[in-house]
Motif scaffolding. Structure first.
Motif, mmCIF file in Angstrom:
data_model
loop_
_atom_site.group_PDB
_atom_site.id
_atom_site.type_symbol
_atom_site.label_atom_id
_atom_site.label_comp_id
_atom_site.label_asym_id
_atom_site.label_seq_id
_atom_site.Cartn_x
_atom_site.Cartn_y
_atom_site.Cartn_z
ATOM 1 N N SER A 14 -3.058 7.681 -10.106
ATOM 2 C CA SER A 14 -3.385 6.688 -9.083
ATOM 3 C C SER A 14 -4.123 7.353 -7.926
ATOM 4 O O SER A 14 -4.196 8.580 -7.823
ATOM 5 C CB SER A 14 -2.106 6.018 -8.568
ATOM 6 O OG SER A 14 -1.288 6.958 -7.882
ATOM 7 N N LEU A 16 -3.293 7.293 -4.680
ATOM 8 C CA LEU A 16 -2.350 7.996 -3.821
ATOM 9 C C LEU A 16 -1.935 9.322 -4.444
ATOM 10 O O LEU A 16 -1.793 10.334 -3.752
ATOM 11 C CB LEU A 16 -1.126 7.123 -3.556
ATOM 12 C CG LEU A 16 -0.059 7.704 -2.617
ATOM 13 C CD1 LEU A 16 -0.657 7.976 -1.239
ATOM 14 C CD2 LEU A 16 1.131 6.751 -2.499
ATOM 15 N N HIS A 144 8.639 4.977 -4.134
ATOM 16 C CA HIS A 144 7.469 4.625 -4.942
ATOM 17 C C HIS A 144 6.618 5.851 -5.264
ATOM 18 O O HIS A 144 5.593 5.737 -5.946
ATOM 19 C CB HIS A 144 6.611 3.564 -4.237
ATOM 20 C CG HIS A 144 5.978 4.035 -2.962
ATOM 21 N ND1 HIS A 144 6.660 4.081 -1.769
ATOM 22 C CD2 HIS A 144 4.728 4.487 -2.698
ATOM 23 C CE1 HIS A 144 5.856 4.531 -0.828
ATOM 24 N NE2 HIS A 144 4.681 4.799 -1.360
ATOM 25 N N THR A 145 7.041 7.041 -4.786
ATOM 26 C CA THR A 145 6.406 8.296 -5.173
ATOM 27 C C THR A 145 7.466 9.209 -5.781
ATOM 28 O O THR A 145 8.659 9.055 -5.497
ATOM 29 C CB THR A 145 5.767 8.998 -3.959
ATOM 30 O OG1 THR A 145 6.788 9.592 -3.149
ATOM 31 C CG2 THR A 145 4.967 8.012 -3.121
ATOM 32 N N ASN A 182 0.236 2.804 0.125
ATOM 33 C CA ASN A 182 -0.729 2.395 -0.887
ATOM 34 C C ASN A 182 -1.839 1.519 -0.314
ATOM 35 O O ASN A 182 -2.701 1.055 -1.066
ATOM 36 C CB ASN A 182 -0.020 1.633 -2.013
ATOM 37 C CG ASN A 182 0.766 2.567 -2.922
ATOM 38 O OD1 ASN A 182 0.267 3.614 -3.327
ATOM 39 N ND2 ASN A 182 1.994 2.191 -3.242
#
Length: 282
Positions: A14, A16, A144-145, A182
């Motif tokens: 992605s 990020l 989310h990471t 994000n």
């Protein structure tokens, strides 16, 4: 919570993730000393950095913990990736010049044992480079990471652990000083946040990057290890084997007749370590 290999690969694919990879690469470049013909091992998910820093190495292997999973690497040519148990790597003593750990120590069942195993396989004067989530950083607070999973560390904690495992901490750096957002407009400003963060709030970096050297002048005490867990391939028919053994026992067969064939453990034909075994490291 463990980091899964599928989630790790998807994150670094992605936008990020690519920005995070670039930030960690810059931090590694500041402390990475080129060693001619070195033997390099990456433990955890280190593929993006092995391709960059392992170009001049004699040989490079990507070791991926069994709880994480593994993927083929590199895509072209013979595979140099292996699924391992981080406390018992299939290497000879003093056989590696440098180990890079990313997404490894924060998920280790026993971080001290993992570092002791790294000490065993490193050559005299070998280097260990560790990337761990910073306990004070924002990235450790968002799941989310991959940096929001596992056990975050402070600089004092990781330094004390390295010294306890007979390493001498040396150079260090920080990375991920921009917010883990994000949103597109936020990611466009990541360079501004990164440069400003190195001057204004380095203590709140997302990860800590620290290099340590194997120490030889101090002896290690003899310790008795408990038996290790044995990893069995997930496709082995555990339920079917157990049910068949139960039917044989109910039919009057002896236990030896109903006992299953011994499966190889995680390292193939090597038997599991018994509780009475001892490891002596000097």
């Amino acid at each position: 919570m463990y980091a899964d290999i599928v989630d790790l690969r998807a994150f670094y694919a992605s936008l990020l993730g690519r920005l995070a990879e670039r930030s960690i690469t810059m931090a590694l470049s500041k402390i990475w000393v080129q060693l001619p013909n070195e033997r390099l091992i990456g433990l955890g998910y280190t593929l993006p950095w092995l391709e960059r820093f392992g170009a001049d190495a004699e040989r490079v292997f990507a070791f991926m913990p069994a709880t994480q999973g593994a993927v083929r690497w590199p895509q072209a040519g013979p595979s140099a990736a292996a699924l391992v148990f981080d406390e018992e790597m299939p290497l000879f003593d003093s056989s590696i010049d440098r180990i890079l750990m990313v997404h490894a120590l924060e998920h280790a069942e026993n971080p001290r044992e993992t570092l002791m195993e790294a000490w065993r396989v490193l050559a005299p004067g070998g280097r260990l480079v560790v990337v761990v989530p910073n306990r004070r950083g924002m990235w450790a607070r968002f799941e989310h990471t991959p940096f929001g999973t596992g056990r975050p560390w402070s600089r004092g904690q990781i330094t004390a652990l390295l010294r306890e495992a007979n390493f001498t901490p040396a150079a260090s750096s920080e990375a991920l000083l921009f917010p883990p957002s994000n949103r597109r407009w936020m990611m466009r400003l990541h360079q501004i946040f990164e440069r400003a963060g190195r001057r204004l709030w380095p203590i709140f970096a997302g990860v800590i990057v620290i290099e340590a050297q194997k120490r030889l002048y101090q002896g290690l005490p003899v310790a008795q290890r408990a038996s290790r867990r044995v990893f069995v391939p997930v496709l082995s028919p555990h339920g079917a084997a157990g049910a068949a053994r139960g039917r044989l026992l109910r039919a009057g067969a002896s236990w030896s007749e109903a006992a299953p064939v011994r499966r190889p453990n995680f390292y193939g034909t090597r038997p599991p370590i018994s509780s009475s075994s001892k490891d002596v490291v000097w």
